[in-house]
Design a protein around this motif. Sequence first.
Motif, short mmCIF file in Angstrom:
data_model
loop_
_atom_site.label_atom_id
_atom_site.label_comp_id
_atom_site.label_asym_id
_atom_site.label_seq_id
_atom_site.Cartn_x
_atom_site.Cartn_y
_atom_site.Cartn_z
N PHE A 183 0.83 -1.20 0.00
CA PHE A 183 0.00 0.00 0.00
C PHE A 183 0.87 1.26 0.00
O PHE A 183 0.93 2.00 0.97
N ASN A 184 1.57 1.49 -1.08
CA ASN A 184 2.32 2.73 -1.34
C ASN A 184 3.08 3.29 -0.14
O ASN A 184 2.79 4.38 0.35
N ASN A 185 4.07 2.55 0.32
CA ASN A 185 4.98 3.01 1.37
C ASN A 185 4.30 3.37 2.69
O ASN A 185 4.78 4.23 3.43
N THR A 186 3.16 2.74 3.00
CA THR A 186 2.49 3.03 4.26
C THR A 186 2.94 2.09 5.37
O THR A 186 2.72 2.38 6.54
N GLY A 187 3.52 0.95 5.02
CA GLY A 187 3.88 -0.05 6.02
C GLY A 187 2.71 -0.94 6.41
O GLY A 187 2.84 -1.83 7.23
N ASN A 188 1.54 -0.70 5.82
CA ASN A 188 0.34 -1.51 6.09
C ASN A 188 0.22 -2.61 5.04
O ASN A 188 -0.77 -2.69 4.35
N ASN A 189 1.20 -3.44 4.95
CA ASN A 189 1.28 -4.42 3.87
C ASN A 189 0.89 -5.81 4.36
O ASN A 189 1.71 -6.52 4.92
N PRO A 190 -0.36 -6.21 4.17
CA PRO A 190 -0.80 -7.51 4.66
C PRO A 190 -0.30 -8.67 3.79
O PRO A 190 -0.08 -8.51 2.59
N LEU A 191 -0.14 -9.82 4.43
CA LEU A 191 0.18 -11.08 3.76
C LEU A 191 -1.01 -12.00 3.91
O LEU A 191 -1.58 -12.10 5.00
N THR A 192 -1.40 -12.66 2.84
CA THR A 192 -2.51 -13.62 2.89
C THR A 192 -2.02 -14.96 2.38
O THR A 192 -1.36 -15.04 1.34
N PHE A 193 -2.35 -16.02 3.10
CA PHE A 193 -2.01 -17.38 2.71
C PHE A 193 -3.30 -18.19 2.64
O PHE A 193 -4.16 -18.06 3.51
N SER A 194 -3.44 -19.02 1.60
CA SER A 194 -4.63 -19.87 1.51
C SER A 194 -4.28 -21.25 0.97
O SER A 194 -3.40 -21.39 0.13
N GLY A 214 -7.51 -20.20 5.32
CA GLY A 214 -6.78 -18.97 5.01
C GLY A 214 -6.30 -18.26 6.26
O GLY A 214 -6.92 -18.35 7.33
N TYR A 215 -5.20 -17.55 6.10
CA TYR A 215 -4.64 -16.76 7.20
C TYR A 215 -4.20 -15.42 6.64
O TYR A 215 -3.52 -15.36 5.61
N VAL A 216 -4.61 -14.34 7.30
CA VAL A 216 -4.21 -12.99 6.91
C VAL A 216 -3.37 -12.41 8.03
O VAL A 216 -3.81 -12.36 9.18
N LYS A 217 -2.16 -12.00 7.69
CA LYS A 217 -1.25 -11.36 8.66
C LYS A 217 -1.22 -9.87 8.33
O LYS A 217 -0.61 -9.45 7.36
N ASN A 218 -1.92 -9.09 9.15
CA ASN A 218 -1.99 -7.65 8.95
C ASN A 218 -0.84 -6.95 9.68
O ASN A 218 -0.38 -7.41 10.71
N LYS A 219 -0.42 -5.80 9.13
CA LYS A 219 0.63 -4.99 9.75
C LYS A 219 0.07 -3.61 10.09
O LYS A 219 -0.80 -3.11 9.39
N ARG A 220 0.55 -3.06 11.15
CA ARG A 220 0.20 -1.70 11.60
C ARG A 220 -1.30 -1.45 11.57
O ARG A 220 -2.04 -2.02 12.36
N THR A 221 -1.81 -0.62 10.66
CA THR A 221 -3.24 -0.29 10.65
C THR A 221 -4.03 -1.07 9.59
O THR A 221 -5.21 -0.80 9.37
N SER A 222 -3.40 -2.03 8.93
CA SER A 222 -4.11 -2.85 7.94
C SER A 222 -5.18 -3.68 8.65
O SER A 222 -4.96 -4.21 9.73
N ASN A 223 -6.36 -3.80 8.04
CA ASN A 223 -7.47 -4.54 8.68
C ASN A 223 -8.19 -5.48 7.70
O ASN A 223 -9.38 -5.70 7.81
#
Length: 104
Positions: free
Chosen positions: A20-31, A49-58
């Motif tokens: 997400f454009n240098n915001t640091g809110n870059n989630p990883l999704t595994f399925s 599935g598993y979603v690993k969110n960072k900082r303010t990612s939801n």
Amino acid sequence: MAGRKLQALTLSGAAYFQDFNNTGNNPLTFSLNADYALSKRSRLYNSLGYVKNKRTSNLGFYDSGKSFGNTSPGQNQLGVVVGMRHIFQAVSKSWLNNALSHFT
């Protein structure tokens, strides 16, 4: 019975990274997905599935039109989908008209 043989078990998996454009809110999704043919028209399916969110990612886990909803910012999410799918055979229009004529 003539025709092609069904492959009974199909497995697939994927990993997704969103930047997400240098915001640091870059989630990883595994399925991981499994599909098992019981017959020509009946199948069992399973998705994990598993979603690993960072900082303010939801972002939440989303599978084939089934969403588990968003999470609180920075929270991770695990989702499981299990089900059975049956494809009903279509009937011809003439058969349907004939069947309905008995009720009129």
